[in-house]
Design an enzyme around this catalytic site. Structure first.
Site: not given
Ligand code: EPZ
Length: 429
Positions: A22-23, A126, A131, A134, A316
């Site tokens: 999916k991802n 969410c 999430r 920035d 995940d």
């Molecule tokens: C991806 O989400 C995945 N989604 C998530 O899978 C997965 O849990 C996550 O990566 C971590 O591996 C998809 O690929 C579609 P991040 P993403 O940006 O990209 C912080 C599932 O169940 N952050 O790596 O949104 C954030 O809050 C889903 O399939 C900021 O602070 O995750 C988190 O603490 C859920 N500022 C950390 O970084 C930002 O601008 C990692 O988030 C962006 C993120």
């Protein structure tokens, strides 16, 4: 609303085909916006999120053609979809669409890079934490985009096109890395991304973009270099297998006992998780066909695990591991470092008899001798499937409500489990 009924206590034996990830599918579909050519994706899973993204892309004028069912089709074969963003008719992604799926925010990057502008609703809150976006905005600004935030929308402009730049992520972000790569592919000049996410799905998207004519090197490491090109073209790409689905079924087999071949799974995509399942007491074997997971009647050993970006233990799979540890012989500790509020499954697991204590980002799980079926409800995708894992080992009947969460990310879950001997059925409302 559909529900899933499970009667626990059966061992799992047989073969479970692992679907496309999916991802990876979601960012690959979004990458189609970068070209007027047709992108053909093979091994696409049948998931509600794919259909939802099809709707979102449709709003921009993108044609997504998903082959229908034909007599004799093998349901275990992923689908092929043809995506054409020849005519982008709208560069706005409205709130009612983006709010349903966070990843759809990522359309901001290809729209901006190809069309010079994008107006995309902030994804909003969410269930698993705040999430923010920035870091995605930081990446686009470093490539020369002008960004304004107005009435809940991110408005990004680059009338003269994006230019290559240096992006140093202060924190590893999957979405930030995807958007940076997509935007930089059509920027003028070279971009260097430091502290990039190394998740396998990043490498899969970069491979596909390279087939489309992009010049990306280093994907899969924390330093990615992208030489911008003026145009990308169509390509054909097969989505890599879903490592989270693989890990989920590995934990299900560890939970119930039995012997299952996870067909098409690639162990190197989730080594950290397979190591933990091994420590817990399952035997993991790599074969030409995939990964075999087996456990005889012996008890489960407790583990200590902290989630981390790839190649660490994935967030995940945190909920699924917690379900498994509810039956361990001893006390386990699981620390969640990626999302601050990804423990919604704890109180539902407790309804089945689990003993879990939360202290900040750490859960302490005291293994119990038996779980007992109960009605449960879940708030996100991975939490829902953790309840399925627990229910497979619980005495009696568990009814999992709000199945739409499962349908977002697990293809034909009940069918795959039934074939291995589980007593599980969908009850359609
Ligand atoms: C991806 O989400 C995945 N989604 C998530 O899978 C997965 O849990 C996550 O990566 C971590 O591996 C998809 O690929 C579609 P991040 P993403 O940006 O990209 C912080 C599932 O169940 N952050 O790596 O949104 C954030 O809050 C889903 O399939 C900021 O602070 O995750 C988190 O603490 C859920 N500022 C950390 O970084 C930002 O601008 C990692 O988030 C962006 C993120």
């Amino acid at each position: 609303m559909d529900r899933i009924r499970i009667v626990g206590g059966q061992r799992l034996n047989g073969t479970i085909p692992i679907s496309g990830a999916k991802n990876a599918t979601l960012p690959l579909m979004i990458a189609s916006l970068l070209t007027e050519g047709t992108l053909i994706l093979d091994n696409v899973p049948r998931l509600a999120d794919v259909i939802q993204l099809q709707r979102i892309l449709g709003n921009h004028g993108v044609d997504v053609m998903i082959a229908g069912k034909r007599p004799g089709d093998d349901p275990n074969q992923g689908r092929t979809i043809h995506i054409s963003a020849k005519h982008v008719v709208d560069t706005t992604a409205p709130y009612d669409l983006v709010s349903k799926m966070r990843a759809s925010f990522w359309v901001v990057a290809p729209l901006l890079a190809r069309m010079g502008e994008a107006k995309v609703s902030m994804p909003g809150g969410c269930a698993i934490g705040t999430r923010p976006v920035d870091l995605l905005i930081l990446a686009l600004e470093n490539l020369g985009a002008e960004i304004e935030i107005e009435s809940g929308y991110v408005i990004a402009r680059a009338p003269k096109g994006l230019r290559g730049g240096e992006i140093v992520f202060p924190k590893v972000t999957v979405g930030g890395t995807h958007t940076a790569i997509m935007a930089a592919s059509l920027a003028n000049g070279t971009t260097v991304i430091e502290n990039a996410a190394r998740e396998p799905e990043i490498g899969d998207v970069a491979d596909c973009l390279n087939k489309m004519g992009a010049k990306i090197s280093g994907a899969g490491t924390s330093r990615i270099v992208i030489e911008g090109v003026s145009k990308l073209h169509g390509a054909r790409h097969s989505v890599l297998p879903d490592r989270i689905e693989t890990g989920t079924y590995a934990m299900a087999v560890a939970m119930t006992g039995g012997d299952v071949l996870l067909q098409h799974a690639r162990p190197e995509l989730l080594q950290a998780a397979l190591d933990v399942v091994g420590q817990a007491g399952a035997t993991i074997t790599s074969t030409n066909e995939g990964v075999r997971v087996a456990r005889n009647g012996a008890g489960l050993a407790p583990v200590e695990v902290t989630t981390a970006p790839f190649p660490g233990f994935p967030t995940d799979l945190q909920a699924q591991l917690m379900a498994l540890m509810t039956r361990a012989e001893g006390t386990s500790r699981i620390t969640e470092t990626i999302f601050e509020n990804r423990f919604m499954h704890v109180q539902e697991l407790a309804r089945l008899g689990a003993r879990i204590q939360l202290d900040g980002e750490t859960a302490t799980i005291e293994g119990v001798d038996r779980l007992k079926g109960a009605p449960v409800m879940a708030t996100d995708l991975r939490a829902s499937v953790s309840l399925v894992i627990a229910a497979l080992a619980a005495e009696g009947e568990t009814m999992v409500n709000r199945v739409y969460h499962l349908d977002r990310g697990f293809e034909r879950l009940e069918e795959k489990l039934v074939r291995c001997g589980a007593v599980i059925e969908r009850i359609s409302a």
